[in-house]
Each structure stands twice: as structure tokens, then as C-alpha cells.
Design a protein around this motif. Structure first.
Motif, PDB file in Angstrom:
ATOM      1  N   ASN A  56      -6.809  17.931  -1.814  1.00 26.26           N
ATOM      2  CA  ASN A  56      -7.704  16.154  -1.683  1.00 26.26           C
ATOM      3  C   ASN A  56      -8.662  16.096  -2.605  1.00 26.26           C
ATOM      4  O   ASN A  56      -9.352  15.584  -2.524  1.00 26.26           O
ATOM      5  CB  ASN A  56      -7.769  15.961  -0.408  1.00 26.26           C
ATOM      6  CG  ASN A  56      -6.631  15.615   0.680  1.00 26.26           C
ATOM      7  OD1 ASN A  56      -5.483  15.282   0.019  1.00 26.26           O
ATOM      8  ND2 ASN A  56      -6.695  15.455   2.113  1.00 26.26           N
ATOM      9  N   GLU A  73      -5.080  11.694  -5.799  1.00 25.64           N
ATOM     10  CA  GLU A  73      -5.215  12.587  -5.073  1.00 25.64           C
ATOM     11  C   GLU A  73      -4.784  14.114  -5.939  1.00 25.64           C
ATOM     12  O   GLU A  73      -3.407  14.050  -6.069  1.00 25.64           O
ATOM     13  CB  GLU A  73      -5.107  12.923  -3.841  1.00 25.64           C
ATOM     14  CG  GLU A  73      -5.918  11.712  -2.842  1.00 25.64           C
ATOM     15  CD  GLU A  73      -6.261  11.453  -1.777  1.00 25.64           C
ATOM     16  OE1 GLU A  73      -4.839  12.340  -0.660  1.00 25.64           O
ATOM     17  OE2 GLU A  73      -6.885  11.166  -0.633  1.00 25.64           O
ATOM     18  N   ARG A  93      -0.929  -4.649  -7.537  1.00 23.00           N
ATOM     19  CA  ARG A  93      -1.939  -4.033  -6.864  1.00 23.00           C
ATOM     20  C   ARG A  93      -3.551  -4.820  -7.506  1.00 23.00           C
ATOM     21  O   ARG A  93      -4.032  -5.003  -6.334  1.00 23.00           O
ATOM     22  CB  ARG A  93      -2.323  -2.692  -7.506  1.00 23.00           C
ATOM     23  CG  ARG A  93      -2.707  -1.983  -7.064  1.00 23.00           C
ATOM     24  CD  ARG A  93      -2.837  -1.149  -5.367  1.00 23.00           C
ATOM     25  NE  ARG A  93      -3.786  -0.220  -5.065  1.00 23.00           N
ATOM     26  CZ  ARG A  93      -3.740  -0.551  -4.489  1.00 23.00           C
ATOM     27  NH1 ARG A  93      -3.577  -0.443  -3.478  1.00 23.00           N
ATOM     28  NH2 ARG A  93      -5.106   0.549  -3.480  1.00 23.00           N
ATOM     29  N   LEU A 104     -15.258   1.520  -8.841  1.00 18.25           N
ATOM     30  CA  LEU A 104     -14.521   2.750  -8.459  1.00 18.25           C
ATOM     31  C   LEU A 104     -14.992   3.704  -8.835  1.00 18.25           C
ATOM     32  O   LEU A 104     -14.746   4.936  -7.717  1.00 18.25           O
ATOM     33  CB  LEU A 104     -13.131   3.076  -9.351  1.00 18.25           C
ATOM     34  CG  LEU A 104     -12.343   1.724  -9.479  1.00 18.25           C
ATOM     35  CD1 LEU A 104     -11.489   2.116 -10.726  1.00 18.25           C
ATOM     36  CD2 LEU A 104     -11.145   2.132  -8.651  1.00 18.25           C
ATOM     37  N   ALA A 108      -7.552   6.829 -10.801  1.00 18.46           N
ATOM     38  CA  ALA A 108      -9.105   6.449  -9.813  1.00 18.46           C
ATOM     39  C   ALA A 108      -8.672   7.004  -8.236  1.00 18.46           C
ATOM     40  O   ALA A 108      -9.853   8.364  -7.607  1.00 18.46           O
ATOM     41  CB  ALA A 108      -9.543   5.447  -9.660  1.00 18.46           C
ATOM     42  N   HIS A 109      -7.266   6.735  -8.005  1.00 17.00           N
ATOM     43  CA  HIS A 109      -7.001   6.737  -6.561  1.00 17.00           C
ATOM     44  C   HIS A 109      -6.081   7.481  -6.860  1.00 17.00           C
ATOM     45  O   HIS A 109      -4.984   8.049  -5.413  1.00 17.00           O
ATOM     46  CB  HIS A 109      -5.844   5.516  -6.232  1.00 17.00           C
ATOM     47  CG  HIS A 109      -7.200   4.584  -6.545  1.00 17.00           C
ATOM     48  ND1 HIS A 109      -7.434   3.733  -6.896  1.00 17.00           N
ATOM     49  CD2 HIS A 109      -7.449   4.111  -5.181  1.00 17.00           C
ATOM     50  CE1 HIS A 109      -8.229   3.111  -7.043  1.00 17.00           C
ATOM     51  NE2 HIS A 109      -7.777   3.098  -5.141  1.00 17.00           N
ATOM     52  N   ILE A 124       1.881   6.282  -6.808  1.00 15.18           N
ATOM     53  CA  ILE A 124       0.475   7.991  -7.314  1.00 15.18           C
ATOM     54  C   ILE A 124       1.383   9.266  -6.746  1.00 15.18           C
ATOM     55  O   ILE A 124       1.187   9.552  -8.197  1.00 15.18           O
ATOM     56  CB  ILE A 124      -0.407   7.309  -6.614  1.00 15.18           C
ATOM     57  CG1 ILE A 124      -0.903   5.454  -6.068  1.00 15.18           C
ATOM     58  CG2 ILE A 124      -0.931   8.591  -6.169  1.00 15.18           C
ATOM     59  CD1 ILE A 124      -1.822   5.908  -8.300  1.00 15.18           C
ATOM     60  N   HIS A 157      -6.776   2.926 -12.703  1.00 18.57           N
ATOM     61  CA  HIS A 157      -6.866   2.412 -11.168  1.00 18.57           C
ATOM     62  C   HIS A 157      -5.534   3.673 -10.764  1.00 18.57           C
ATOM     63  O   HIS A 157      -6.568   4.380  -9.329  1.00 18.57           O
ATOM     64  CB  HIS A 157      -6.479   1.264 -11.525  1.00 18.57           C
ATOM     65  CG  HIS A 157      -7.170   0.439 -10.856  1.00 18.57           C
ATOM     66  ND1 HIS A 157      -8.078  -0.515  -9.939  1.00 18.57           N
ATOM     67  CD2 HIS A 157      -8.096   0.030 -12.043  1.00 18.57           C
ATOM     68  CE1 HIS A 157      -9.311  -1.288  -9.843  1.00 18.57           C
ATOM     69  NE2 HIS A 157      -8.723  -1.549 -11.244  1.00 18.57           N
ATOM     70  N   ARG A 159     -10.098  15.809  -6.446  1.00 16.27           N
ATOM     71  CA  ARG A 159      -9.942  14.469  -6.896  1.00 16.27           C
ATOM     72  C   ARG A 159     -10.546  14.842  -8.736  1.00 16.27           C
ATOM     73  O   ARG A 159     -10.563  15.177  -8.928  1.00 16.27           O
ATOM     74  CB  ARG A 159     -10.332  12.558  -7.013  1.00 16.27           C
ATOM     75  CG  ARG A 159     -10.490  12.496  -5.510  1.00 16.27           C
ATOM     76  CD  ARG A 159     -11.620  11.288  -5.216  1.00 16.27           C
ATOM     77  NE  ARG A 159     -10.932  10.567  -3.850  1.00 16.27           N
ATOM     78  CZ  ARG A 159     -10.106   9.228  -3.920  1.00 16.27           C
ATOM     79  NH1 ARG A 159      -9.559   9.092  -4.963  1.00 16.27           N
ATOM     80  NH2 ARG A 159      -9.871   9.181  -2.916  1.00 16.27           N
ATOM     81  N   HIS A 181       0.652  -1.258  -0.110  1.00 15.77           N
ATOM     82  CA  HIS A 181      -0.142   0.381  -0.264  1.00 15.77           C
ATOM     83  C   HIS A 181       0.864   0.933  -0.003  1.00 15.77           C
ATOM     84  O   HIS A 181       0.582   2.092  -1.123  1.00 15.77           O
ATOM     85  CB  HIS A 181      -0.643  -0.159   0.646  1.00 15.77           C
ATOM     86  CG  HIS A 181      -1.473   1.065   1.602  1.00 15.77           C
ATOM     87  ND1 HIS A 181      -2.719   1.781   0.294  1.00 15.77           N
ATOM     88  CD2 HIS A 181      -2.102   2.238   2.691  1.00 15.77           C
ATOM     89  CE1 HIS A 181      -3.432   2.798   1.222  1.00 15.77           C
ATOM     90  NE2 HIS A 181      -2.954   3.117   1.660  1.00 15.77           N
ATOM     91  N   TRP A 218       2.495   1.714  -3.533  1.00 19.81           N
ATOM     92  CA  TRP A 218       1.232   2.137  -3.969  1.00 19.81           C
ATOM     93  C   TRP A 218       0.762   3.607  -4.033  1.00 19.81           C
ATOM     94  O   TRP A 218       0.768   4.242  -5.070  1.00 19.81           O
ATOM     95  CB  TRP A 218       0.661   1.194  -3.986  1.00 19.81           C
ATOM     96  CG  TRP A 218      -1.282   1.923  -5.148  1.00 19.81           C
ATOM     97  CD1 TRP A 218      -2.265   2.594  -4.537  1.00 19.81           C
ATOM     98  CD2 TRP A 218      -1.584   1.962  -6.244  1.00 19.81           C
ATOM     99  NE1 TRP A 218      -3.133   3.608  -5.229  1.00 19.81           N
ATOM    100  CE2 TRP A 218      -2.841   2.518  -6.630  1.00 19.81           C
ATOM    101  CE3 TRP A 218      -0.817   1.470  -7.176  1.00 19.81           C
ATOM    102  CZ2 TRP A 218      -2.860   1.858  -7.786  1.00 19.81           C
ATOM    103  CZ3 TRP A 218      -1.479   1.005  -8.577  1.00 19.81           C
ATOM    104  CH2 TRP A 218      -2.229   2.146  -8.891  1.00 19.81           C
ATOM    105  N   GLN A 219       1.082   3.544  -2.703  1.00 19.22           N
ATOM    106  CA  GLN A 219       0.750   5.619  -2.869  1.00 19.22           C
ATOM    107  C   GLN A 219       1.867   6.397  -3.172  1.00 19.22           C
ATOM    108  O   GLN A 219       1.946   7.959  -3.297  1.00 19.22           O
ATOM    109  CB  GLN A 219       0.449   5.645  -1.162  1.00 19.22           C
ATOM    110  CG  GLN A 219      -0.989   5.341  -0.479  1.00 19.22           C
ATOM    111  CD  GLN A 219      -1.859   5.883  -1.835  1.00 19.22           C
ATOM    112  OE1 GLN A 219      -2.894   5.303  -2.365  1.00 19.22           O
ATOM    113  NE2 GLN A 219      -2.322   7.342  -1.265  1.00 19.22           N
TER     114      GLN A 219
END
Length: 526
Positions: A61, A56, A199, A94, A53-54, A16, A50, A63, A9, A12-13
Motif C-alpha cells: 500500500n 496504491e 468522480r 489531495l 494520488a489515489h 484505478i 487524481h 503510494r 466508488h 473507481w477503485q
């Protein structure tokens, strides 16, 4: 959440955030932008969906506002049905709006003589534009990656291309008010697949990607792996080369456009730029444009001496830009066609040349002018049919205006009395005006275009001279000679060609009692 899941996680963050920062640096989007995401169902586009969509945006924040778009091309019915269902389900999970269309790419390809991939691309982009307009989105996100870039550059290299082709795909391009962005353009395909696996992003595998009937597939499956044995970082190298070429191309393109806007007199379907509003004589390029714009629906005119002064690289780009301006599909014009025109422009002799470029465009080199002209929209009537078209001036009419069918030019005239005065001279503003002793003319006065064998008695010469020779002496462009008005008397004797010469007939003298004053004006189409 397990320790391993925590690590995944966090990774992934962090990824992103890194992709977001890179996108902001490349100015791909701004806070709160609405984006149409093109999702085929493969690993590339599923990861893109994906990721966005994730993602920010900024410290607020907020989207990105996403719309998922999918095209069922009609190639692999059952497999394509499954891909469409997969994309729809994942978009729903999503919480993203989903748009889809079914097209018949094979039929479209056959109907318009295109290959299947080109037909699919045309239909796909048409749908993406439609969705963008519907949702008022300024951005369309595409999932092209570094391997796609390498394949594209190699394909264009094999087919023959210049810096524009070798620059490959760009991170962001604008077309018809929509920006197409490629946020994954620097990612390798194997990294994308690995990211999907870590993921847990599910995706479909397109069976057509393994068919070697397509050049792109042969490059990906056979050529690139072989070349990577010589350079393991080949894909990265091709991507870097494409980016450098893009910079070179952008600079050269801006220099070419600057030259075009500064020195090329151009019009297309009535949209003109850098053009004088009217004509008074035939010796300046600015004044010639009104004739051309009135007869030809599009064209470009350039001083040959200016063209000779610029570098050969800019010469080629300028010709291509001119053809783009006139044809809108000049990408089909190959190097040989451009080079043929360039060599015709720079060679020393002869002074006049012409060539058919295709698409209704004709190139003319006339003295020190380079001219590109689109075919007229309609064939203009011949002015020699003056009686049928009532293109004549009667002695009884003291003034009037005639609209000429060969262009938007007009003939105006007045017949007025003239005081007998030995000290009086009748003055004219320029060569677009002429004055005659009305009592010494054979009426009616007629207006036509030139005819084979035309001759005129020229003021200051003994005898007559061929009109063709006068055009050559005055360097009247051959492309205009058939549209210029020729003014004759009632017995077909030429008395005046506006902007060229006046005859020695019916000269205004001190004893003249009545004067016919004729003016010619050729205004631009608006």
C-alpha cells in the motif's frame, strides 16, 4: 454513502487497479517512485492527478510520491490565472506538493522565431525537468491520451514522415536521465470527461482549443470527425498503427545502431569510438581517423562497400543516425537531403563527390570511403609559413620534436653518426619514418603543407612527379591533402611526404657517415 455512491466508488477503485496493472505491465513505474505530474487544469491532467494520488502501489500500500507541476504560459492571462489557482487548490486538497512557474511563451516564440505552441512546449518541458531535478524524481507523468495520439500521427502524416513519425508518442521515453510516461495514452477523450464527471473531478476548459488557427485543432474539430464517419474506430486504429510502427521503428533503429557501432569510425568534440591510437601509413581507415580527428572537431567514416551491402531502409536510417551524431538536431534534415546523400554514395561514378549538408557538416565520397566532417573549430595555420613559425630543423640540433599546427601530429628527428660498412643497411619500421644522408642535404629542413605546382623527384623514377598525382595514385583522401606535412630542404626541394613517398635525394649509402632520421606521428585528440 448511498448505493449509487457505493457503485461509483467500487467502479473507481476497480478502474484505478486496472490502470495500475497496465502501468506495471508497461513498466511505467515501480513501488515508491517519485513522479512529477504535469497538470494544466484540463480534464486529462486533472484525472491523471487524481488517479495517481489515489493509486496504491503493490501489497504494501505504498503510494507513489507525487509532485504537481503547473506552467502559466502567458497566453490567456485571466483564464490562465484561474487554471493555475484551480490546480493549486486541488493539489492542496489531495495533500500534494505544488510547483508553478510563469513564462512568456509569446515573447519566447518571437525571440527565437518559433511558433507559439512550440515555444510553450519548450518552456514547459524545461520547467518539468527543473522540478524533476529539484525533487530528485526520475519520472514525469504526462496526460496525453488516445485522441492526442491520433492527432499527432495525422499531423506528421500530412507533413511527411517515416516510421519514427508514424509511431507517434510512446508510453515511456527517456531523455537526459528522466523518464516521461503517459499512463492515459490508450484512453479516449470522451471517456476521460465521463470519468471526471462520475468522480466529481472539476477541471477547466481551455478556450484556445476551439480556435481553428491551429492545425491540431482543425484535425480534432473537423478532419477526425469526418474520417470517423468512414471508420468509427479510427482513433483506435491509428493508435494500434502507431504502436506497431513503434515496434518496427525500434527494431530497425537497433539494427542501425548495431551497424553504426560495428562499422562507422566516429568522433565528435574529442569523444571517439573504435579508433586506432596512432598512424603509420595512409592505407587503412583506422589509421586515417587520427588525421581527421586532429583537424575536424567531429566526423564519421564508413567503408562504402559495406554501405552498399545493406538494405535501402538501413542506408537511410544510417545516414540519419550519422547526422544525429554530428548535428544533435538532425530531425530538421528532411527525406530529400538524406536521399541525396544516399544516391551520391551508391552511384557508380565519379569516384569523388562532395556536398554541403548544412549545420557545418560536409559529406565526401572519396574512392571507397564515405566521410561526414564537421567544420574545424579554428582555421589551422599554414605550414608554408615555416620560417615565421620556426617549423624547421637546424643542422646543429642533434634531436628534437616539432608540434605541427595543422593537427596534433609531431615531427621527431635525430642526427647520428653512421658506421661505414658495405654490408650494413639502414632499416625503417614503416612509411611514417624516413632516413637521409645528413651531409648531402641543404639545411635547414623545413615543414609545410602542399602548395600549387608542387613536384618531387621520386626514388626509382627519372625526373619529378606532381605531388597532386602522387596523392591520386596513393588514394590519399582529398579532405586530408591540405593537412599532410610536406618536408623540404633549405632550397624548397621536397624530400619526403610522410606515408606517401620519399624523394631520391640524400639516400643513405654504405659510405654515409651521418644520418638524419625523421619520424611522423599523428595522435588522437583526447
Amino acid at each position: 454513502m448511498s448505493a449509487r455512491e457505493d457503485v461509483d466508488h467500487y467502479d473507481w477503485q476497480r478502474w484505478i487497479q486496472d490502470r495500475h496493472e497496465q502501468a506495471i505491465k508497461r513498466k511505467l513505474w515501480d513501488v515508491g517512485d517519485r513522479v512529477v505530474v504535469a497538470v494544466s487544469g484540463g480534464p486529462d491532467s486533472m484525472l491523471l492527478m487524481h488517479m495517481l494520488a489515489h493509486m496504491e502501489i503493490s501489497v504494501s500500500n505504498e503510494r507513489l510520491q507525487l509532485v504537481i507541476a503547473h506552467v502559466h504560459h502567458g497566453f490567456r492571462q485571466e483564464e490562465s490565472d484561474e487554471e493555475a489557482l484551480l490546480v493549486a487548490e486541488q493539489a492542496a486538497l489531495l495533500g500534494l506538493p505544488f510547483e508553478m512557474t510563469r513564462v512568456d511563451a509569446p515573447d519566447h516564440a518571437q525571440r527565437y522565431g518559433m511558433n507559439a505552441q512550440a515555444a510553450a512546449r519548450e518552456l514547459r518541458y524545461a520547467f518539468l525537468r527543473e522540478v524533476a531535478v529539484k525533487h530528485k524524481a526520475a519520472l514525469v507523468a504526462l496526460a496525453h491520451h488516445a485522441d492526442d495520439q491520433a492527432e499527432t500521427v495525422l499531423m506528421r502524416f500530412l507533413r511527411g514522415t517515416g516510421t519514427a513519425g508514424l509511431s507517434g508518442m510512446v508510453w515511456k521515453r527517456s531523455e537526459a536521465g528522466i523518464n516521461y510516461i503517459r499512463p492515459l495514452l490508450d484512453m479516449r477523450k470522451h471517456d476521460i470527461v465521463q470519468r471526471c464527471a462520475s468522480r466529481g473531478i472539476i477541471y477547466a476548459n481551455d478556450s484556445s482549443n476551439s480556435k481553428r488557427s491551429y492545425l491540431r485543432n482543425r484535425l480534432r474539430l473537423d478532419v477526425l470527425p469526418m474520417l470517423e464517419q468512414e471508420n468509427p474506430r479510427l482513433v483506435e486504429s491509428l493508435g494500434q498503427m502507431a504502436e506497431m510502427m513503434q515496434g518496427d521503428h525500434d527494431w530497425l533503429e537497433s539494427e542501425t545502431r548495431l551497424f553504426f557501432e560495428s562499422h562507422v569510425k566516429a568522433w565528435n568534440d574529442g569523444n571517439s569510438m573504435d579508433i586506432e591510437p596512432c598512424i603509420s601509413k595512409l592505407t587503412r581507415d583506422d589509421e586515417l581517423i587520427s588525421y581527421y580527428a586532429a583537424t575536424y572537431r567531429g566526423g564519421c567514416l564508413l567503408d562504402r562497400n559495406l554501405f552498399l551491402k545493406v538494405h535501402v531502409a538501413l542506408q537511410r536510417r544510417l545516414i540519419k543516425l550519422i547526422l544525429n551524431y554530428l548535428l544533435r538536431e538532425a530531425e530538421q534534415v528532411n527525406y530529400d537531403a538524406v536521399e541525396r546523400l544516399r544516391l551520391m554514395a551508391i552511384q557508380e561514378d565519379p569516384t569523388t563527390l562532395k556536398a554541403d549538408v548544412g549545420g557545418g557538416v560536409h559529406f565526401h565520397r572519396e574512392y571507397n570511403r564515405l566521410i561526414w566532417l564537421l567544420d574545424p573549430e579554428t582555421v589551422h595555420p599554414d605550414l608554408s609559413e615555416s620560417r615565421q613559425r620556426k617549423l624547421w630543423i637546424e643542422r646543429t640540433a642533434t634531436e628534437g620534436i616539432l608540434q605541427l599546427p595543422t593537427h596534433t601530429g609531431t615531427i621527431t628527428w635525430t642526427i647520428a653518426s653512421h658506421k661505414t660498412d658495405s654490408n650494413h643497411t639502414y632499416s625503417l619500421k614503416n612509411s611514417s619514418e624516413a632516413a637521409f644522408d645528413a651531409d648531402k642535404l641543404q639545411w635547414p629542413i623545413k615543414i609545410r603543407t602542399r602548395m600549387p605546382g608542387d613536384r618531387m623527384r621520386v626514388q626509382g623514377l627519372n625526373g619529378s612527379k606532381k605531388v597532386q598525382d602522387m596523392f591520386v595514385d596513393m588514394k590519399v583522401p582529398p579532405t586530408l591533402r591540405d593537412s599532410l606535412p610536406v618536408i623540404t630542404d633549405g632550397q624548397e626541394n621536397i624530400i619526403w611526404i610522410p606515408g606517401v613517398r620519399r624523394s631520391d635525394m640524400a639516400l643513405v649509402q654504405p659510405a654515409t657517415r651521418s644520418i638524419l632520421h625523421i619520424g611522423f606521428a599523428s595522435s588522437l585528440r583526447k
